[in-house]
Design a protein around this motif. Structure first.
Motif, PDB file in Angstrom:
ATOM      1  N   SER A 244      84.858 -15.584  29.986  1.00  0.00           N
ATOM      2  CA  SER A 244      84.284 -16.046  29.728  1.00  0.00           C
ATOM      3  C   SER A 244      84.120 -17.342  27.597  1.00  0.00           C
ATOM      4  CB  SER A 244      82.101 -16.013  29.486  1.00  0.00           C
ATOM      5  OG  SER A 244      82.874 -14.879  29.358  1.00  0.00           O
ATOM      6  N   GLU A 245      83.522 -17.416  27.418  1.00  0.00           N
ATOM      7  CA  GLU A 245      83.657 -18.511  25.828  1.00  0.00           C
ATOM      8  C   GLU A 245      84.506 -17.376  25.348  1.00  0.00           C
ATOM      9  OE1 GLU A 245      80.619 -21.397  24.106  1.00  0.00           O
ATOM     10  OE2 GLU A 245      79.747 -20.381  25.295  1.00  0.00           O
TER      11      GLU A 245
ATOM     12  N   VAL B   8      67.153  -2.365   5.891  1.00  0.00           N
ATOM     13  CA  VAL B   8      67.940  -3.200   6.610  1.00  0.00           C
ATOM     14  C   VAL B   8      68.158  -4.252   6.210  1.00  0.00           C
ATOM     15  CG1 VAL B   8      67.181  -4.222   8.689  1.00  0.00           C
ATOM     16  CG2 VAL B   8      67.103  -1.729   8.758  1.00  0.00           C
ATOM     17  N   ARG B  19      81.774  -8.859   5.305  1.00  0.00           N
ATOM     18  CA  ARG B  19      82.587  -9.050   6.266  1.00  0.00           C
ATOM     19  C   ARG B  19      83.350 -10.438   6.022  1.00  0.00           C
ATOM     20  NH1 ARG B  19      78.768  -6.881  11.455  1.00  0.00           N
ATOM     21  NH2 ARG B  19      79.550  -4.207  10.358  1.00  0.00           N
ATOM     22  N   THR B 203      71.792 -21.845  10.078  1.00  0.00           N
ATOM     23  CA  THR B 203      72.049 -20.870  12.001  1.00  0.00           C
ATOM     24  C   THR B 203      71.050 -20.945  12.690  1.00  0.00           C
ATOM     25  OG1 THR B 203      71.739 -19.190  10.441  1.00  0.00           O
ATOM     26  CG2 THR B 203      74.498 -20.223  10.686  1.00  0.00           C
ATOM     27  N   THR B 205      68.337 -18.476  11.520  1.00  0.00           N
ATOM     28  CA  THR B 205      68.689 -17.510  11.637  1.00  0.00           C
ATOM     29  C   THR B 205      67.259 -17.663  10.453  1.00  0.00           C
ATOM     30  OG1 THR B 205      69.886 -17.265  10.248  1.00  0.00           O
ATOM     31  CG2 THR B 205      69.891 -16.076  11.754  1.00  0.00           C
TER      32      THR B 205
ATOM     33  N   SER C  89      70.636 -18.047  17.362  1.00  0.00           N
ATOM     34  CA  SER C  89      70.148 -18.130  16.199  1.00  0.00           C
ATOM     35  C   SER C  89      70.496 -16.555  16.006  1.00  0.00           C
ATOM     36  CB  SER C  89      68.786 -18.414  15.681  1.00  0.00           C
ATOM     37  OG  SER C  89      68.509 -19.436  16.584  1.00  0.00           O
ATOM     38  N   LEU C  90      71.527 -15.704  15.428  1.00  0.00           N
ATOM     39  CA  LEU C  90      71.765 -14.183  14.961  1.00  0.00           C
ATOM     40  C   LEU C  90      72.911 -14.150  14.433  1.00  0.00           C
ATOM     41  CD1 LEU C  90      70.922 -12.977  18.745  1.00  0.00           C
ATOM     42  CD2 LEU C  90      69.524 -13.499  17.246  1.00  0.00           C
ATOM     43  N   TYR C  91      72.288 -13.388  14.147  1.00  0.00           N
ATOM     44  CA  TYR C  91      74.061 -13.525  12.942  1.00  0.00           C
ATOM     45  C   TYR C  91      75.038 -12.985  13.839  1.00  0.00           C
ATOM     46  CZ  TYR C  91      69.758 -12.530   9.686  1.00  0.00           C
ATOM     47  OH  TYR C  91      68.747 -13.537   8.709  1.00  0.00           O
ATOM     48  N   ASP C  93      77.840 -12.906  12.431  1.00  0.00           N
ATOM     49  CA  ASP C  93      79.115 -11.591  11.788  1.00  0.00           C
ATOM     50  C   ASP C  93      78.388 -10.295  11.752  1.00  0.00           C
ATOM     51  OD1 ASP C  93      76.844 -12.355  10.262  1.00  0.00           O
ATOM     52  OD2 ASP C  93      78.202 -12.230   8.379  1.00  0.00           O
ATOM     53  N   LEU C  94      77.034 -10.206  12.240  1.00  0.00           N
ATOM     54  CA  LEU C  94      76.534  -8.260  12.591  1.00  0.00           C
ATOM     55  C   LEU C  94      76.795  -8.468  13.968  1.00  0.00           C
ATOM     56  CD1 LEU C  94      73.306  -8.620  10.862  1.00  0.00           C
ATOM     57  CD2 LEU C  94      75.527  -7.981  10.290  1.00  0.00           C
ATOM     58  N   GLU C  98      74.154  -4.249  15.815  1.00  0.00           N
ATOM     59  CA  GLU C  98      73.366  -4.423  14.514  1.00  0.00           C
ATOM     60  C   GLU C  98      72.203  -5.085  14.289  1.00  0.00           C
ATOM     61  OE1 GLU C  98      76.901  -3.343  11.161  1.00  0.00           O
ATOM     62  OE2 GLU C  98      77.250  -5.187  12.395  1.00  0.00           O
ATOM     63  N   LYS C 101      69.591  -4.194  15.960  1.00  0.00           N
ATOM     64  CA  LYS C 101      68.768  -2.752  15.026  1.00  0.00           C
ATOM     65  C   LYS C 101      68.100  -3.834  13.891  1.00  0.00           C
ATOM     66  CE  LYS C 101      69.186   1.550  12.436  1.00  0.00           C
ATOM     67  NZ  LYS C 101      69.761   1.849  11.749  1.00  0.00           N
ATOM     68  N   PHE C 102      68.565  -5.202  13.239  1.00  0.00           N
ATOM     69  CA  PHE C 102      68.037  -5.526  12.237  1.00  0.00           C
ATOM     70  C   PHE C 102      66.415  -5.953  13.127  1.00  0.00           C
ATOM     71  CE2 PHE C 102      67.999  -9.945  10.897  1.00  0.00           C
ATOM     72  CZ  PHE C 102      66.989  -9.150   9.137  1.00  0.00           C
ATOM     73  N   PHE C 103      66.459  -6.924  13.838  1.00  0.00           N
ATOM     74  CA  PHE C 103      65.460  -7.082  13.969  1.00  0.00           C
ATOM     75  C   PHE C 103      63.880  -6.935  14.704  1.00  0.00           C
ATOM     76  CE2 PHE C 103      68.412 -10.929  14.604  1.00  0.00           C
ATOM     77  CZ  PHE C 103      67.394 -11.794  14.154  1.00  0.00           C
ATOM     78  N   ARG C 132      81.265  -8.329  17.527  1.00  0.00           N
ATOM     79  CA  ARG C 132      80.074  -9.469  16.894  1.00  0.00           C
ATOM     80  C   ARG C 132      79.512 -10.210  18.039  1.00  0.00           C
ATOM     81  NH1 ARG C 132      83.744  -9.667  10.881  1.00  0.00           N
ATOM     82  NH2 ARG C 132      83.991  -7.789  11.017  1.00  0.00           N
ATOM     83  N   SER C 137      80.575 -14.394  24.785  1.00  0.00           N
ATOM     84  CA  SER C 137      80.356 -15.649  25.527  1.00  0.00           C
ATOM     85  C   SER C 137      78.648 -16.292  25.559  1.00  0.00           C
ATOM     86  CB  SER C 137      80.855 -14.865  27.001  1.00  0.00           C
ATOM     87  OG  SER C 137      79.656 -14.496  27.119  1.00  0.00           O
TER      88      SER C 137
END
Lengths: 245, 370, 306
Positions: A244-245, B8, B19, B203, B205, C89-91, C93-94, C98, C101-103, C132, C137
């Motif tokens: 998928s994507e 965190v 990254r 984004t 977030t 709306s998540l990161y 690049d994490l 991660e 755990k962050f949230f 990441r 998908s």
């Protein structure tokens, strides 16, 4: 029946990844052809090749009788394209958009004026003619975008998820426009996520993991997969998808 | 619990920074490049510089010296002149960069008193070139002196007397190191902080973070930590380069310099924060940082253009440019070797700016979307 | 507590022109309910979500979540709700792990403490826990976002168009997950532009241009359809549609999959017979006409036309 899209083992590779694998299909004049597939199945890749936006890795294809490798200019003159994302310039008025896109496709100014007036009348946009496209509701924008995409009477029009997020009534009005265009002999090549819209198509193909897994009329497909709706047919086919994507 | 949350968040920020390889490369590569470009472009070797000689001695020693200078690849002797006025004219017209005056009795003085004087007059309106050229000329004179001393019991001494015309304090020499430090810190702290906060808005977030018990203050503080550390690494790189590559030592206390740099970094972070509160897109944030911060740093910090030469209104503007004060601080510590008592005023101004901007930003920080 | 979400004459306008995005909306969601906001883009769904999650202030009216006022008690609400915005709306690049755990930490809890709640969903993305988030998908991103919204065991879960742009297979799986979460006694408010998803909800609000058209159970919405609905088709559906639209016997006609859905201006067998006779006379072949039960989409279209 006149064939307007004809592909033979059309393939696109990105390194080891085969985005679209040996796609062979024929689409006829005036047909409404549904091009279905889950996210990442390779729909967009295949459609880009057909529009002359990306060069295939192998295989051959003719669009409106023109070779997609050598005659991309002619291909582009004979097709229209509309996607959910880019449709029209929001900061131009309705008429300015019509004039601009008509001009791009080489229509004369008289022709543009006549066709533009007809189009505005057909969509009932007379009072909005001088308004910025950005101020129109989404449904109207999409209808207008479609009408502009076929302003130059192309042989084929490619529609990439044209009705995403539009309300059900407007969605139907949109399909009325599609039917009408098809009735005038314009071939419609359309992708959609709405399975009921798949039923509006004369024939349709379903892509899974870069391959065309099924190609037939909606009723024949339902029969073949012992399903009551296109939803079930799609689910049956796409469930086994690896990517998928 | 708060500490854990903070940790965190800081970890997450580091992940973002580390990254994004391309940005990281730019961040670390930038100071190195700037130092090298400024360092070598400005103090580049000067070849075949025109020079005039006023030889009042006209004896064999003076001829020998002139011959030696003429033979060197650094200088072209434009000709001999007869009086000081001609030197002045030549320098003023820009025909030559430097003049050498050999007083009468040069050989006599050397032979009988074992020492003789020389005068070097340089056009110091381009201080870097003037400095380089007088260094070259001095070393040629030293060579000559060493040769003379090869077979004599009592060494001869030639004492060149330097005179820098038009810019006696040689303003501008090595000024670029403090300037580059201000520029790099400004770029990293202001732009990167602003962008990284605005990116969360873009984004979506930030939407989730707002709908959580997380305190806005923590969001901001944790954004600041990675960039503070990153900037200190940059300060270190610049100082190492300037000491070992450009031979420009730190004359004052390194600890004081680092502490002052931290103060400036905090000021920059507060500016970045302020921009991020106002900007809605990453492009806007970048544009404001570049136009609002980088340009004033280059124009108004005194690093490229001396502030004393500016019209009064512009001089007034320079007062609100933080890099101007940092530039003074770094120059005082690095070049003049001064201590804290000499720069407490500038430090206080930076601190005031930081406190003010942070307060305004916190007050404007939106706990909702509009 | 019986009422988890209450909106009382809420109005929200944007810009200088005060264009209303949400227009005098009142509705109530019961505790433990799976409530659907059904409407197209621009109907005002996102504005309602943002007001309830304390991100926007209403212009008029009041609202509460679990008894907390959305303006005054915004801190309490932020502690007790889970929110999944429309955009992913998540990161990016994490990694999956991660992000989770962050949230969890942001909400002052740990993944371990509430793992039970997300286990069923998380096991599906666990094989990719080092990947990441940006490389997932569409379907997997939604699952991860759901895990992150659930990780602090919220009392009310707000999901803004979680299935938009997701293919039908992933959509189906997503709704199955929501049904399981509902069993854990979490109130869920979800929005969708897909009418066919409405039947998955306990109750739905149909919304268009900031106005609520109806708030009912899906079956009550369907029962409220006032006329007999027919499905009709022939060998040439476009020709059929054109002639039906000009036929005075036909009240409304919309395409619906392989059929057209029509209502007649008169009820009963005689009207049906008259219609079929007329079509036969016009030369339509293989005409099939059958009575059908309307779907949510039929009801929505009817409400839009009024």
């Amino acid at each position: 029946m006149e064939t307007v899209i004809k592909t033979h083992e059309l393939t696109k590779r990105y390194g080891d990844f085969i985005a679209a694998n040996a796609i062979s299909l024929e689409v006829y004049k005036g047909e409404i052809f549904g091009f279905l597939g889950a996210n990442g199945a390779g729909k967009t890749t295949a459609m880009r090749m057909l529009c002359g936006l990306s060069t295939p890795s192998s295989g051959s294809a003719e669009i409106a009788g023109y070779d997609i490798y050598r005659q991309t200019e002619q291909v582009k003159k004979n097709i229209g394209y509309m996607s959910q994302k880019f449709s029209l310039y929001e900061d131009l008025t309705v008429m300015e958009n019509i004039r601009f896109f008509g001009g791009i496709y080489g229509l004369g100014s008289k022709d543009i004026r006549l066709k533009g007036q007809a189009l505005i009348k057909q969509l009932g946009l007379e009072s909005e003619e001088k308004k910025l496209v950005g101020s129109l509701p989404l449904g109207w924008k999409q209808k207008l975008a479609f009408s502009v995409a076929i302003l130059h009477s192309p042989k084929i029009v490619f529609l990439d998820e044209p009705t995403g997020g539009v309300d059900p009534l407007t969605r139907r009005q949109f399909w009325d426009l599609i039917y009408e265009a098809a009735d005038r002999g314009i071939t419609i090549f359309v992708t959609t996520h709405y399975m009921d819209e798949a039923e509006y198509c004369g024939r349709l193909s379903i892509m899974v993991d870069g391959n065309v897994k099924a190609l037939d009329t909606p009723s024949a497909l339902k029969e073949q997969y012992h399903a009551t709706s296109m939803d079930d047919v799609f689910y049956e086919l796409a469930r086994g998808a690896k990517r998928s994507e | 619990m708060i500490n854990n949350q903070f940790l965190v968040f800081v970890k997450k920020e580091f992940a973002h920074v580390l990254r994004d390889r391309k940005t990281l490369l730019v961040l670390f590569g930038l100071p190195v490049m700037q130092i090298l470009i400024f360092g070598f472009a400005l103090t580049n070797e000067v070849k075949n510089a025109s020079i005039v000689v006023l030889d009042q001695a006209k004896d064999h020693q003076s001829q020998r010296l002139i011959g030696r200078i003429g033979a060197s690849r650094y200088f072209d002797i434009e000709g001999a002149v007869d009086d000081e006025e001609a030197i002045e004219q030549n320098l003023r017209s820009g025909k030559v960069k430097m003049a050498l005056v050999i007083p009468s009795g040069f050989s006599y003085d050397l032979a009988h008193r074992n020492k003789a004087g020389l005068r070097i007059i340089a056009d110091a309106s381009d201080p870097n070139t003037a400095n380089t050229l007088s260094n070259y000329l001095s070393s040629i004179i030293m060579d000559e002196q060493a040769e003379l001393n090869a077979n004599v019991p009592v060494p001869y001494t030639i004492i060149p007397e330097m005179r820098m015309l038009y810019n006696p304090q040689l303003k501008g020499v090595h000024n670029f190191v403090p300037g580059v430090m201000a520029l790099v810190l400004m770029l990293v702290c202001v732009m990167m902080t602003a962008i990284s906060i605005v990116r969360e808005k873009e984004t979506g977030t930030m939407e989730i973070l707002l709908v959580s018990p997380f305190k806005p203050l923590l969001v901001i503080l944790s954004k600041a930590v990675p960039y503070l550390l990153l900037s200190l690494v940059n300060v270190g790189t610049i100082l190492l380069l300037s000491v070992f590559v450009l031979d420009l030592p730190v004359n004052g206390s390194i600890l004081l310099l680092l502490a002052e740099s931290t103060m400036f970094i905090i000021t920059c972070l507060s500016i970045g924060l302020f921009i991020s509160v106002k900007a809605q897109s990453q492009q806007t944030a970048m544009l404001i940082s570049l136009m609002g911060m980088m340009l004033p740093t280059i124009l108004f910090s005194g690093f490229m253009f001396p502030i004393e030469n500016m019209p009064k209104p512009l001089q007034a503007i320079t007062n609100i440019v933080p890099s101007r004060w940092y530039y003074i601080i770094v120059k005082s510590i690095m070049i003049k070797g001064l201590g804290f008592q000499a720069i407490w005023k500038e430090t206080a101004i930076l601190a005031g700016m930081a406190v003010f901007l942070t307060l305004v930003s916190l007050k404007n920080f939106k706990i909702r979307l509009e | 507590m019986m009422e988890a979400i209450v909106l009382d004459h809420i109005t929200k306008t944007y810009g200088k022109e005060k264009i209303p995005a949400v227009n005098d909306v009142s509705l109530t969601v019961k505790s433990g309910e799976l409530f659907g906001l059904i409407g197209p883009d621009g109907a005002g769904k996102t504005s309602i979500f943002r007001m309830l999650t304390t991100l926007l202030l209403p212009d008029k009216g009041s609202a509460s979540v679990n008894g907390h006022d959305i303006v005054r008690d915004y801190r309490q609400i932020r502690n007790t709700v889970g929110y999944m915005p429309g955009k992913f709306s998540l990161y990016q690049d994490l990694s999956v792990e991660e992000n989770l755990k962050f949230f969890a930490t942001v909400f002052g809890t740990t993944v371990e403490k509430n793992y039970d709640l997300i286990r069923e969903i998380y096991v599906q993305i666990e094989p990719f826990r080092k990947r990441r988030a940006g490389k997932l998908s569409g379907g997997m991103k939604q699952k991860l976002a759901l895990c992150c919204a659930l990780i602090h065991q919220p009392e009310v879960l707000f999901l803004d168009e979680p299935t938009t742009g997701v293919d039908p297979v992933s959509r189906k799986e997503f709704w199955e997950m929501l049904q399981r979460i509902k069993k854990k006694n979490i109130t869920i408010m979800v929005s969708t532009p897909y009418m066919d998803e409405a039947s998955q909800c306990d109750r739905i609000a149909l919304i268009q241009h900031g106005n609520i058209l109806s708030v009912e159970t899906p079956s009550a919405v369907i029962r409220a359809y006032p006329q007999q609905l027919y499905a009709i088709r022939s060998e040439d559906i476009y020709k059929l549609m054109k002639s039906l639209r000009s036929n005075p016997l036909v009240d409304s006609c919309h395409s619906f999959g392989e059929y057209l859905h029509i209502t007649l201006s008169e009820q009963g067998m005689r009207a049906e017979a008259a219609l079929l006779a007329g079509l036969a006379a016009e030369g339509h072949g293989n005409v099939v006409l059958k009575e059908i039960i309307p779907g949510i989409e039929d009801c929505f279209i009817r409400l839009l036309k009024n």
